[in-house]
Motif scaffolding. Structure first.
Motif, short mmCIF file in Angstrom:
data_model
loop_
_atom_site.label_atom_id
_atom_site.label_comp_id
_atom_site.label_asym_id
_atom_site.label_seq_id
_atom_site.Cartn_x
_atom_site.Cartn_y
_atom_site.Cartn_z
N ASP A 240 -52.80 106.65 -28.78
CA ASP A 240 -52.09 107.46 -27.79
C ASP A 240 -52.65 108.88 -27.82
O ASP A 240 -52.63 109.53 -28.85
N PRO A 241 -53.13 109.40 -26.66
CA PRO A 241 -53.68 110.75 -26.64
C PRO A 241 -52.62 111.85 -26.57
O PRO A 241 -52.96 113.03 -26.73
N VAL A 242 -51.37 111.50 -26.33
CA VAL A 242 -50.30 112.50 -26.19
C VAL A 242 -49.35 112.44 -27.38
O VAL A 242 -49.25 113.38 -28.17
N ALA A 243 -48.61 111.36 -27.50
CA ALA A 243 -47.73 111.16 -28.65
C ALA A 243 -48.58 110.57 -29.77
O ALA A 243 -48.52 109.38 -30.08
N THR A 244 -49.36 111.44 -30.37
CA THR A 244 -50.39 111.03 -31.33
C THR A 244 -49.77 110.63 -32.66
O THR A 244 -48.55 110.73 -32.87
N THR A 245 -50.64 110.23 -33.59
CA THR A 245 -50.17 109.91 -34.94
C THR A 245 -49.60 111.14 -35.62
O THR A 245 -48.84 111.01 -36.59
N ASN A 246 -49.92 112.32 -35.14
CA ASN A 246 -49.32 113.54 -35.67
C ASN A 246 -47.80 113.55 -35.43
O ASN A 246 -47.03 114.01 -36.27
N VAL A 247 -47.39 113.03 -34.27
CA VAL A 247 -45.96 112.90 -33.99
C VAL A 247 -45.34 111.87 -34.93
O VAL A 247 -44.27 112.09 -35.51
N LEU A 248 -46.02 110.74 -35.08
CA LEU A 248 -45.52 109.70 -35.97
C LEU A 248 -45.37 110.22 -37.40
O LEU A 248 -44.38 109.93 -38.08
N ASP A 249 -46.34 111.00 -37.85
CA ASP A 249 -46.24 111.57 -39.20
C ASP A 249 -44.99 112.44 -39.33
O ASP A 249 -44.32 112.42 -40.36
N GLY A 250 -44.69 113.20 -38.28
CA GLY A 250 -43.49 114.02 -38.30
C GLY A 250 -42.22 113.19 -38.35
O GLY A 250 -41.25 113.55 -39.04
N LEU A 251 -42.21 112.07 -37.64
CA LEU A 251 -41.05 111.19 -37.66
C LEU A 251 -40.87 110.55 -39.04
O LEU A 251 -39.75 110.40 -39.53
N ARG A 252 -41.98 110.20 -39.66
CA ARG A 252 -41.90 109.67 -41.03
C ARG A 252 -41.30 110.70 -41.99
O ARG A 252 -40.55 110.35 -42.90
N GLU A 253 -41.62 111.96 -41.76
CA GLU A 253 -41.05 113.01 -42.61
C GLU A 253 -39.54 113.14 -42.39
O GLU A 253 -38.78 113.37 -43.33
N LEU A 254 -39.12 113.00 -41.11
CA LEU A 254 -37.69 113.08 -40.81
C LEU A 254 -36.93 111.88 -41.38
O LEU A 254 -35.77 112.01 -41.78
N ARG A 255 -37.58 110.73 -41.40
CA ARG A 255 -36.91 109.50 -41.84
C ARG A 255 -37.87 108.69 -42.73
O ARG A 255 -38.45 107.70 -42.29
N PRO A 256 -38.03 109.10 -43.96
CA PRO A 256 -39.04 108.49 -44.84
C PRO A 256 -38.85 106.99 -45.07
O PRO A 256 -39.82 106.28 -45.32
N ALA A 257 -37.62 106.51 -45.02
CA ALA A 257 -37.37 105.10 -45.32
C ALA A 257 -37.51 104.19 -44.10
O ALA A 257 -37.34 102.97 -44.22
N ALA A 258 -37.82 104.74 -42.94
CA ALA A 258 -37.91 103.92 -41.72
C ALA A 258 -39.02 102.89 -41.82
O ALA A 258 -40.10 103.16 -42.35
N THR A 259 -38.77 101.73 -41.27
CA THR A 259 -39.81 100.72 -41.11
C THR A 259 -40.71 101.13 -39.95
O THR A 259 -40.22 101.52 -38.89
N VAL A 260 -42.02 101.02 -40.14
CA VAL A 260 -42.99 101.42 -39.12
C VAL A 260 -43.96 100.27 -38.87
O VAL A 260 -44.49 99.68 -39.81
#
Length: 290
Positions: A240-260
C-alpha cells in the motif's frame, strides 16, 4: 448509464433514510454474527462486491456512506465521521439483527474506531463482538498521503474538485493498486461511475475533511484501538503506497497483542485485488483473533 456490474449491485440494494439523507444499503441473511463491512474514500460498498461471494453463508450488511457511491450527496453539507458512525447505527438497526462483527477499510477504519470508542463508553446500540481493521491511515502522521489528498484539503480543493474527470480519477486511483494486481479497466469505470454519481466528484474537497478529523479525534480513536476490550486484529496489504507498513507499525505499538495477517505484494485495495484471499483471512481473524 451505470456499468452492468454497478447496476447489478444497485439492483440488490435499498435506500434507507437518515437525518443527513438516504444511504444505499446491501445485505444478505445467513449465519451469524452479521458481518458489517465499512468502505473507504473515495469508493463505496461496491468495493466488497467480489468479497461477499466468499462469505460462506454468513449474514452481512454494508452501506455507502453519505456522500459516496449510490447514497445521497448533499451540498452544502458538513461531512463528518461522527455522522457516518450515527448512520451506521441507523443502518444496523434497520437492516440487521443480533450481534455484529466488523471489517473496515481506509476511511471506514476511523468510523470503526469511533464505534469502538462508543462501545467502550456503553453508548453503542448494538452488540459488536470483534473487529478487523485493514489498510487505513488510522495514525495519520504515519501515512504517506497522495498529492491530490493534500491539495483537496487546502484552499485549492474546490478548484481541484471542479477539474476532476474520469481519466484523471482512474489514473490516480490506479496508482493505489499493486503491480501484481493492477486496476482493471472494468473496475476503473465502475469506481468512476460510483464516485461521479449525482456529481459526487464535485464535492471531493468536502468529503476529504475526514482527514482533519483523524487529527482532531486522534486521542479518542487511538485510545479505542489500544483499549477496546474485545478482539481487534489487523489485516494489512504490504504494498500500500498510502497506508504503509509505517501505519501498521504504529497500530502494533498501540495494540501489541493484536493478531496481524500480512498480505505481501498487494496494494491499498486488498478486497478488490485479492478478494478470496482477503476474505479467507478476515473470516479466520473474526473467528480466532484475540
Amino acid at each position: 448509464m451505470l456499468p452492468p456490474s454497478v447496476a447489478e449491485w444497485r439492483g440488490g440494494g435499498t435506500l434507507i433514510s437518515t437525518p443527513g439523507g438516504r444511504v444505499f444499503v446491501r445485505s444478505a441473511p445467513g449465519d451469524g454474527p452479521t458481518i458489517l463491512l465499512l468502505h473507504g474514500y473515495p469508493s463505496s460498498s461496491y468495493d466488497y462486491h467480489q468479497l461477499v461471494r466468499y462469505l460462506d453463508g454468513r449474514a452481512w450488511v454494508t452501506l455507502d456512506f453519505l456522500g459516496f457511491g449510490l447514497s445521497d450527496k448533499p451540498r452544502p453539507h458538513r461531512y463528518s465521521l461522527l455522522e457516518q458512525a450515527d448512520i451506521v447505527q441507523t443502518v444496523v438497526a434497520q437492516a440487521a439483527s443480533g450481534p455484529m462483527v466488523l471489517i473496515a477499510h481506509d476511511m471506514g477504519t476511523s468510523v470503526a474506531t469511533e464505534l469502538l470508542a462508543r462501545d467502550m463508553q456503553g453508548q453503542l446500540p448494538f452488540e459488536l463482538q470483534r473487529a478487523v481493521i485493514s489498510n487505513g491511515s488510522v495514525i495519520l502522521n504515519r501515512a504517506s498521503l497522495r498529492p491530490a489528498q493534500k491539495l483537496l484539503r487546502g484552499p485549492f480543493g474546490p478548484i481541484l474538485s471542479r477539474l476532476s474527470n474520469e481519466s484523471s480519477f482512474v489514473r490516480s486511483f490506479g496508482r493505489l493498486f499493486s503491480d501484481g494486481h493492477p486496476l482493471t479497466e472494468q473496475e476503473g469505470r465502475a469506481q468512476w461511475a460510483l464516485w461521479s454519481a449525482n456529481d459526487g466528484h464535485r464535492i471531493a474537497h468536502l468529503l476529504i475533511s475526514y482527514l482533519d478529523e483523524r487529527v482532531r479525534y486522534a486521542s479518542r480513536w487511538h485510545g479505542a484501538v489500544g483499549g477496546w476490550p474485545k478482539p481487534l486484529s489487523f489485516l494489512w496489504a504490504l504494498d500500500d503506497p498510502v497506508a504503509t507498513t509505517n501505519v501498521l507499525d504504529g497500530l502494533r505499538e498501540l495494540r501489541p497483542a493484536a493478531t496481524v495477517v500480512e498480505l505481501p505484494g498487494v496494494g491499498h485495495y486488498p478486497q478488490v485485488e485479492v478478494p478470496e484471499q482477503f476474505t479467507r483471512a478476515a473470516l479466520s481473524l473474526l473467528s480466532t483473533a484475540h
